[in-house]
Enzyme design. Structure first.
Site, PDB file in Angstrom:
ATOM      1  N   LYS A   1       0.784  -1.251  -0.015  1.00 20.73           N
ATOM      2  CA  LYS A   1       0.078   0.078   0.104  1.00 20.73           C
ATOM      3  C   LYS A   1       0.902   1.299  -0.085  1.00 20.73           C
ATOM      4  CE  LYS A   1      -3.874  -2.382   2.098  1.00 20.73           C
ATOM      5  NZ  LYS A   1      -4.273  -2.810   3.379  1.00 20.73           N
TER       6      LYS A   1
ATOM      7  N   GLN B   1      -4.332  -1.733   9.801  1.00 21.50           N
ATOM      8  CA  GLN B   1      -4.174  -2.972   9.139  1.00 21.50           C
ATOM      9  C   GLN B   1      -4.732  -4.192  10.041  1.00 21.50           C
ATOM     10  OE1 GLN B   1      -2.973  -3.599   5.788  1.00 21.50           O
ATOM     11  NE2 GLN B   1      -3.842  -5.673   6.305  1.00 21.50           N
TER      12      GLN B   1
ATOM     13  N   ASP C   1     -10.854   2.779   4.777  1.00 24.13           N
ATOM     14  CA  ASP C   1     -11.133   1.384   4.637  1.00 24.13           C
ATOM     15  C   ASP C   1     -12.655   1.189   4.600  1.00 24.13           C
ATOM     16  OD1 ASP C   1      -8.950  -0.110   4.172  1.00 24.13           O
ATOM     17  OD2 ASP C   1      -8.389  -0.421   6.191  1.00 24.13           O
TER      18      ASP C   1
END
Ligand code: NDP
Length: 290
Positions: free
Chosen positions: A54, A98, A121
Site C-alpha cells: 500500500k 491493518q 477502509d
C-alpha cells in the site's frame, strides 16, 4: 466457449493512472498532497506485506504515505492515542489500521476511533451504517470498503449491467461479503447471500448471473455450480503449499463455463489497493471542496 479472464491488474492500473493525474492537479491547483497513514501492530508477515504494498502504491501515485509500525504488545490506549493524533494531522486524509489486530486489542473499539472523515477502509460503524441505509448508489457514504468496491468495478469492466441481475455472494463477513452484497443492492441487483449454513450451495450459486465468492476455501466453487455465461468474481486468497496462492473458485474448470472470471492472483487483489488510493484522493479533495 471459454470465459474472458478479467485482468484486475489492468483495470487497477487504469484507476491508478487517473489518480496520479488527479494528485498532480490537486498539488498544482490547491497546493495539497493527499496523505495516507497505515498503522500496523505486531509482526504478522502477511500484514507487513500488505502495508508495504500500500505504501509503495501511494509513492507511485504521488500520495504522501506514513507507515507506523507498533510492537505487538502495544496497549489499546496507546493505539487509540495515535489514531487521535492522526485524526488531527492535516497532512493525513486517510487512516488505515491493518487487520487483524493482536488478540488483546478490541478491533471494534479501535476502528470506532478513526474519524469517519478519514476512514478510507470504510469500516467505521457510521460509514457501514450509511452503506446499509443507502437505497441508491448516490446515497452511499463517504467511504465504502475497498475490496467490495473493487469487485463492483471489475463487474462493470466487463460491460455487464448489474441492475435486475441475480447476484449471489458467498460469504457474509463485514469486510467483504456483507458490503459487497449492499453495493450490489445499491446497483439494483437482486441479491442472495450464502454462507456456511446455506443448504444446497450448488443450486444457489447456479442461479447467479453474477457470482462473488469470498469464503476463504480453496475450490469451494466448482464448474458445476456456475450458470453458463455468469460473471464470476473470486475474492478468496488461499495459500496452498509453500508459494502458491489460489482463490475460492476452481479456476481452470470454471473458466470453461463462466462468461467472465477473475484469476487469483491478479483479479480482486490489485483492485483493493487501487480503491484505497481512490478513497484517499477523494478524502483530500473533500478538504478543499474540489
Ligand atoms: P471470513 O472468514 O471472515 O468469512 C468467510 C465467509 O465465508 C463466512 O461468512 C463463512 O460463513 C463463509 N464460508 C466459509 N466456508 C463456507 C462454505 N463451505 N460454504 C459457504 N460459505 C462458507 O473471510 P473474509 O470475508 O475476511 O475473506 C474471505 C476471503 O477473501 C479470504 O480468502 C480472504 O483472504 C480474501 N480476501 C481477499 C482480499 C483481497 O484484497 N483480494 C481482501 C479481503 C479478503 P459463516 O459466516 O457462516 O461462517
Amino acid at each position: 466457449m471459454a470465459a474472458t479472464v478479467i485482468d484486475g491488474k489492468q483495470v487497477a492500473q487504469q484507476i491508478r493512472d487517473a489518480l496520479k493525474k488527479e494528485v498532480a492537479q490537486l498539488q498544482q491547483k490547491y497546493g495539497i498532497t493527499p496523505g495516507l497513514a497505515a498503522v500496523l501492530v505486531g509482526e504478522n508477515p502477511a500484514s507487513k506485506v500488505y502495508v508495504n504494498m500500500k505504501a509503495k502504491a501511494c509513492e507511485e501515485t504521488g500520495i504522501y504515505s506514513q507507515k507506523i509500525h507498533l510492537p505487538a504488545d502495544t496497549p489499546q490506549e496507546k493505539l487509540i492515542e495515535l489514531i487521535h493524533n492522526l485524526n488531527a494531522d492535516t497532512r493525513i486524509h486517510g487512516i488505515l489500521v491493518q487487520l487483524p489486530l493482536p488478540d488483546h486489542l478490541d478491533q471494534h473499539k479501535v476502528l470506532q476511533e478513526v474519524s469517519p472523515n478519514k476512514d478510507v477502509d470504510g469500516f467505521h460503524p457510521i460509514n457501514l451504517g450509511k452503506l446499509l441505509s443507502a437505497k441508491f448508489w448516490e446515497e452511499l457514504p463517504l467511504f465504502v470498503p475497498c475490496t467490495p468496491a473493487g469487485c463492483i468495478k471489475l463487474i462493470e469492466s466487463t460491460g455487464t449491467q448489474i441492475e435486475g441481475k441475480h447476484a449471489v455472494v458467498v460469504g457474509r463477513s463485514v469486510i467483504v461479503g456483507k458490503p459487497v452484497a449492499m453495493l450490489l443492492l445499491a446497483k439494483q441487483a437482486t441479491v442472495t447471500i450464502a454462507h456456511s449454513r446455506t443448504k444446497n450451495l450448488k443450486e444457489v450459486c447456479r442461479q447467479a448471473d453474477i457470482l462473488v465468492v469470498a469464503a476463504g476455501r480453496p475450490k469451494l466453487v466448482t464448474a458445476d455450480m456456475i450458470k453458463p455465461g455468469a460473471v464470476v468474481i473470486d475474492v478468496g486468497v488461499n495459500r496452498v503449499g509453500e508459494k502458491q496462492l489460489v482463490g475460492d473458485v476452481d479456476f481452470e474448470a470454471a473458466k470453461e463455463v463462466a462468461g467472465f472470471i477473475t484469476p487469483v492472483p491478479g483479479g480482486v487483489g490489485p483492485m483493493t489497493i487501487a480503491m484505497l488510493l481512490k478513497n484517499t484522493v477523494e478524502s483530500a479533495k473533500r478538504t478543499v471542496g474540489a
